[in-house]
Design a protein around this motif. Structure first.
Motif, PDB file in Angstrom:
ATOM      1  N   ASP A   1       0.845  -1.192   0.000  1.00 42.68           N
ATOM      2  CA  ASP A   1       0.000   0.000   0.000  1.00 42.68           C
ATOM      3  C   ASP A   1       0.881   1.242   0.000  1.00 42.68           C
ATOM      4  O   ASP A   1       1.708   1.415   0.904  1.00 42.68           O
ATOM      5  N   PRO A   2       0.746   2.121  -0.998  1.00 43.52           N
ATOM      6  CA  PRO A   2       1.596   3.318  -1.024  1.00 43.52           C
ATOM      7  C   PRO A   2       1.413   4.199   0.208  1.00 43.52           C
ATOM      8  O   PRO A   2       2.314   4.948   0.569  1.00 43.52           O
ATOM      9  N   ARG A   3       0.266   4.091   0.866  1.00 41.24           N
ATOM     10  CA  ARG A   3       0.031   4.891   2.064  1.00 41.24           C
ATOM     11  C   ARG A   3       0.960   4.487   3.212  1.00 41.24           C
ATOM     12  O   ARG A   3       1.157   5.250   4.143  1.00 41.24           O
ATOM     13  N   GLY A   4       1.520   3.292   3.125  1.00 37.99           N
ATOM     14  CA  GLY A   4       2.424   2.816   4.169  1.00 37.99           C
ATOM     15  C   GLY A   4       3.892   3.017   3.858  1.00 37.99           C
ATOM     16  O   GLY A   4       4.746   2.512   4.600  1.00 37.99           O
ATOM     17  N   HIS A   5       4.218   3.737   2.770  1.00 35.23           N
ATOM     18  CA  HIS A   5       5.606   3.991   2.388  1.00 35.23           C
ATOM     19  C   HIS A   5       5.786   5.487   2.177  1.00 35.23           C
ATOM     20  O   HIS A   5       4.951   6.135   1.536  1.00 35.23           O
ATOM     21  N   LYS A   6       6.852   6.022   2.681  1.00 33.39           N
ATOM     22  CA  LYS A   6       7.008   7.478   2.700  1.00 33.39           C
ATOM     23  C   LYS A   6       7.099   8.088   1.312  1.00 33.39           C
ATOM     24  O   LYS A   6       6.731   9.243   1.108  1.00 33.39           O
ATOM     25  N   ASP A   7       7.632   7.337   0.334  1.00 33.25           N
ATOM     26  CA  ASP A   7       7.734   7.860  -1.033  1.00 33.25           C
ATOM     27  C   ASP A   7       7.842   6.689  -1.993  1.00 33.25           C
ATOM     28  O   ASP A   7       7.878   5.519  -1.586  1.00 33.25           O
ATOM     29  N   ASP A   8       7.889   7.010  -3.286  1.00 32.19           N
ATOM     30  CA  ASP A   8       7.921   5.928  -4.266  1.00 32.19           C
ATOM     31  C   ASP A   8       9.234   5.162  -4.246  1.00 32.19           C
ATOM     32  O   ASP A   8       9.284   3.998  -4.629  1.00 32.19           O
ATOM     33  N   GLU A   9      10.311   5.780  -3.782  1.00 30.33           N
ATOM     34  CA  GLU A   9      11.583   5.056  -3.687  1.00 30.33           C
ATOM     35  C   GLU A   9      11.495   3.940  -2.656  1.00 30.33           C
ATOM     36  O   GLU A   9      11.968   2.818  -2.890  1.00 30.33           O
ATOM     37  N   ALA A  10      10.886   4.222  -1.500  1.00 23.87           N
ATOM     38  CA  ALA A  10      10.720   3.191  -0.479  1.00 23.87           C
ATOM     39  C   ALA A  10       9.789   2.084  -0.961  1.00 23.87           C
ATOM     40  O   ALA A  10      10.013   0.898  -0.698  1.00 23.87           O
ATOM     41  N   LEU A  11       8.732   2.458  -1.683  1.00 24.98           N
ATOM     42  CA  LEU A  11       7.806   1.469  -2.213  1.00 24.98           C
ATOM     43  C   LEU A  11       8.487   0.607  -3.275  1.00 24.98           C
ATOM     44  O   LEU A  11       8.307  -0.617  -3.313  1.00 24.98           O
ATOM     45  N   HIS A  12       9.282   1.226  -4.130  1.00 24.72           N
ATOM     46  CA  HIS A  12      10.031   0.483  -5.150  1.00 24.72           C
ATOM     47  C   HIS A  12      10.973  -0.530  -4.490  1.00 24.72           C
ATOM     48  O   HIS A  12      11.078  -1.677  -4.945  1.00 24.72           O
ATOM     49  N   ALA A  13      11.647  -0.135  -3.415  1.00 25.49           N
ATOM     50  CA  ALA A  13      12.566  -1.040  -2.721  1.00 25.49           C
ATOM     51  C   ALA A  13      11.809  -2.229  -2.123  1.00 25.49           C
ATOM     52  O   ALA A  13      12.287  -3.372  -2.169  1.00 25.49           O
ATOM     53  N   ALA A  14      10.622  -1.978  -1.559  1.00 29.12           N
ATOM     54  CA  ALA A  14       9.837  -3.067  -0.988  1.00 29.12           C
ATOM     55  C   ALA A  14       9.379  -4.033  -2.078  1.00 29.12           C
ATOM     56  O   ALA A  14       9.384  -5.259  -1.886  1.00 29.12           O
ATOM     57  N   LEU A  15       9.016  -3.501  -3.226  1.00 32.20           N
ATOM     58  CA  LEU A  15       8.611  -4.347  -4.345  1.00 32.20           C
ATOM     59  C   LEU A  15       9.783  -5.175  -4.848  1.00 32.20           C
ATOM     60  O   LEU A  15       9.640  -6.361  -5.175  1.00 32.20           O
ATOM     61  N   ALA A  16      10.961  -4.576  -4.898  1.00 28.79           N
ATOM     62  CA  ALA A  16      12.165  -5.303  -5.324  1.00 28.79           C
ATOM     63  C   ALA A  16      12.440  -6.476  -4.394  1.00 28.79           C
ATOM     64  O   ALA A  16      12.791  -7.580  -4.846  1.00 28.79           O
ATOM     65  N   ARG A  17      12.276  -6.274  -3.098  1.00 33.19           N
ATOM     66  CA  ARG A  17      12.530  -7.359  -2.134  1.00 33.19           C
ATOM     67  C   ARG A  17      11.538  -8.502  -2.325  1.00 33.19           C
ATOM     68  O   ARG A  17      11.910  -9.680  -2.219  1.00 33.19           O
ATOM     69  N   ALA A  18      10.288  -8.165  -2.602  1.00 35.20           N
ATOM     70  CA  ALA A  18       9.286  -9.215  -2.797  1.00 35.20           C
ATOM     71  C   ALA A  18       9.624 -10.078  -4.010  1.00 35.20           C
ATOM     72  O   ALA A  18       9.588 -11.316  -3.943  1.00 35.20           O
ATOM     73  N   HIS A  19       9.981  -9.444  -5.113  1.00 33.45           N
ATOM     74  CA  HIS A  19      10.300 -10.220  -6.313  1.00 33.45           C
ATOM     75  C   HIS A  19      11.636 -10.944  -6.173  1.00 33.45           C
ATOM     76  O   HIS A  19      11.787 -12.079  -6.651  1.00 33.45           O
ATOM     77  N   GLU A  20      12.602 -10.323  -5.546  1.00 35.84           N
ATOM     78  CA  GLU A  20      13.908 -10.955  -5.372  1.00 35.84           C
ATOM     79  C   GLU A  20      13.776 -12.287  -4.637  1.00 35.84           C
ATOM     80  O   GLU A  20      14.412 -13.286  -5.014  1.00 35.84           O
ATOM     81  N   ALA A  21      12.951 -12.318  -3.596  1.00 35.95           N
ATOM     82  CA  ALA A  21      12.796 -13.555  -2.825  1.00 35.95           C
ATOM     83  C   ALA A  21      12.271 -14.681  -3.709  1.00 35.95           C
ATOM     84  O   ALA A  21      12.725 -15.827  -3.622  1.00 35.95           O
ATOM     85  N   TRP A  22      11.320 -14.376  -4.571  1.00 39.09           N
ATOM     86  CA  TRP A  22      10.779 -15.401  -5.461  1.00 39.09           C
ATOM     87  C   TRP A  22      11.783 -15.834  -6.516  1.00 39.09           C
ATOM     88  O   TRP A  22      11.899 -17.017  -6.833  1.00 39.09           O
TER      89      TRP A  22
END
Length: 323
Positions: free
Chosen positions: A275-296
Motif C-alpha cells: 500500500d503506497p500509504r504505508g511507504h514514505k515515497d515511491d523510492e521506499a515502495l520500489h525497494a519493498a517491491l524489489a525485495r518481494a520479487h527478489e525472494a521469489w
C-alpha cells in the motif's frame, strides 16, 4: 495526493478513450505459413495430442540427456545464472542451476506451444487477490518473467477483473512468415478469449495512471531496465520505476505475483499487497517491491527467463541494444 473519484469511474472520457484503444481486435492475424517442420513444432493441435504430464516429462528427460551436446545453449544458461546469481549466496550453485535452467527453457517451450491451461491459485493466493479486487481501489499487478507467465492472468480474469497490460511493440506488429511470427500469432490466439487489454509500453504511463485512478486493474513487469538504481540480487541494477510512481500517484495497491510450474500445471502465487500509504515515497515502495520479487527469483532461479535476452535488465546493464 488526489484521491480517485468513484463517481468518475464509469463516465471518465479519458478512461473511455483508453479502454477503446486497448482491446485486442476481434479478428486476430492469421498464423503465418512456414516450412512443414516448423509448422509441426509450433502447432498447439499437434502438441496437444500428447497428454500434458507425459509431454513435460519427456521434454525434461530429453533436455537432461542432451545438456552436454549443446555448448551454445549450455553457455547461454550458464551466463543467465551468472547474471542472476553471481552476487548472491547461490553463486556457488551456478552450474547445477544452469542445467536446471536449460531444462526449464525447453519445458516452457513445450508448454507454450500446447493448448494453454489456466494457472491455479491456492486458497491463500485466492483470498489475497479477491481482497484487493473487492477493495474499491486501483490494483497494479506486478510480475517478473518467471515460470509459464503466458497463463498468469487467466485466474484474475475469472474473478471478474479486466487487467490492462503494458506490453512491448513487438506484440502489435504483423506476424512475420517465420518461427517468430508463429510465436507472436500464438500469443494473440492464446489471449483472444480472455478479458485482458493491451497497451503499447511506449507512452503508456498516462493511460495506466488513468486506469488505476478509476479503480481498475493494470499490470506491469518489474524486471525491466530503467533509470531507478535498485538493490537487487546482490547488486545495484537500473530498473524501471513506473510501478511505484504509478501506485503513489493513483493511490493504487501493488500486488506482486509470480507463476511457477508444478509438473505440467501452473500455479499463480499472490503476495501481500503493498500500500503506497504505508511507504514514505515511491523510492521506499520500489525497494519493498524489489525485495518481494527478489525472494521469489532466488527461490526458483531456474524458472526465470534469460535476463540477458535483448531488452531485459541483464542485457541493458551489459550495453546490449534492445531488439
Amino acid at each position: 495526493m488526489d484521491q480517485p473519484n468513484p463517481q468518475q469511474r464509469h463516465d471518465d472520457p479519458e478512461l473511455a478513450a483508453v479502454l477503446a484503444s486497448a482491446r485486442l481486435p476481434s479478428q486476430v492475424p492469421p498464423t503465418p505459413r512456414v516450412a512443414l517442420g516448423v509448422r509441426l513444432r509450433t502447432s498447439p493441435r499437434v502438441r496437444g495430442a500428447i497428454p500434458g504430464a507425459l509431454a513435460v516429462r519427456l521434454t525434461a528427460a530429453r533436455a537432461r540427456s542432451t545438456w552436454k551436446r549443446h555448448p551454445d545453449e549450455r553457455e547461454r544458461s550458464l551466463a543467465a545464472m551468472r547474471t542472476l546469481l553471481g552476487d548472491t549466496p547461490l553463486a556457488e550453485r551456478i552450474e547445477p542451476l544452469a542445467r536446471e535452467h536449460f531444462v526449464e527453457r525447453r519445458v516452457m517451450e513445450t508448454m507454450f506451444w500446447r493448448p494453454w491451461s489456466d494457472a491455479r491459485m491456492d486458497e491463500r493466493s485466492l483470498r489475497r487477490m479477491r481482497g484487493v479486487l473487492d477493495g474499491g481501489r486501483g490494483v497494479l499487478i506486478s510480475s517478473c518473467h518467471q515460470g509459464p507467465f503466458f497463463s498468469q492472468l487467466a485466474p484474475v480474469c475469472k474473478l471478474g477483473a479486466k487487467p490492462h497490460v503494458s506490453i512491448g511493440p513487438w506484440f502489435f506488429e504483423p506476424p512475420s512468415p517465420d518461427a517468430w511470427g508463429r510465436r507472436q500469432a500464438r500469443w494473440w490466439r492464446g489471449l483472444r478469449d480472455r478479458d485482458e487489454y493491451y497497451i503499447p509500453a511506449e507512452g503508456s504511463y498516462e493511460a495506466l495512471r488513468t486506469i488505476l485512478r478509476n479503480g481498475r486493474v493494470a499490470m506491469l513487469h518489474f524486471d525491466m531496465p530503467g533509470s531507478r538504481e535498485t538493490d537487487f540480487l546482490g547488486k545495484r541494477i537500473a530498473l524501471a520505476s513506473g510501478s511505484a510512481r504509478l501506485s503513489h500517484e493513483a493511490d493504487a495497491l501493488i500486488v506482486p505475483i509470480r507463476t511457477r510450474r508444478d509438473g505440467h500445471r501452473t500455479w499463480l502465487d499472490v503476495a501481500e499487497a503493498l500500500d503506497p500509504r504505508g511507504h514514505k515515497d515511491d523510492e521506499a515502495l520500489h525497494a519493498a517491491l524489489a525485495r518481494a520479487h527478489e525472494a521469489w527469483l532466488l527461490e526458483h532461479p531456474a524458472g526465470v527467463e534469460d535476463p540477458n535476452r535483448a531488452g531485459s535488465w541483464g542485457a541493458h546493464a551489459a550495453g546490449v541494444p534492445a531488439g
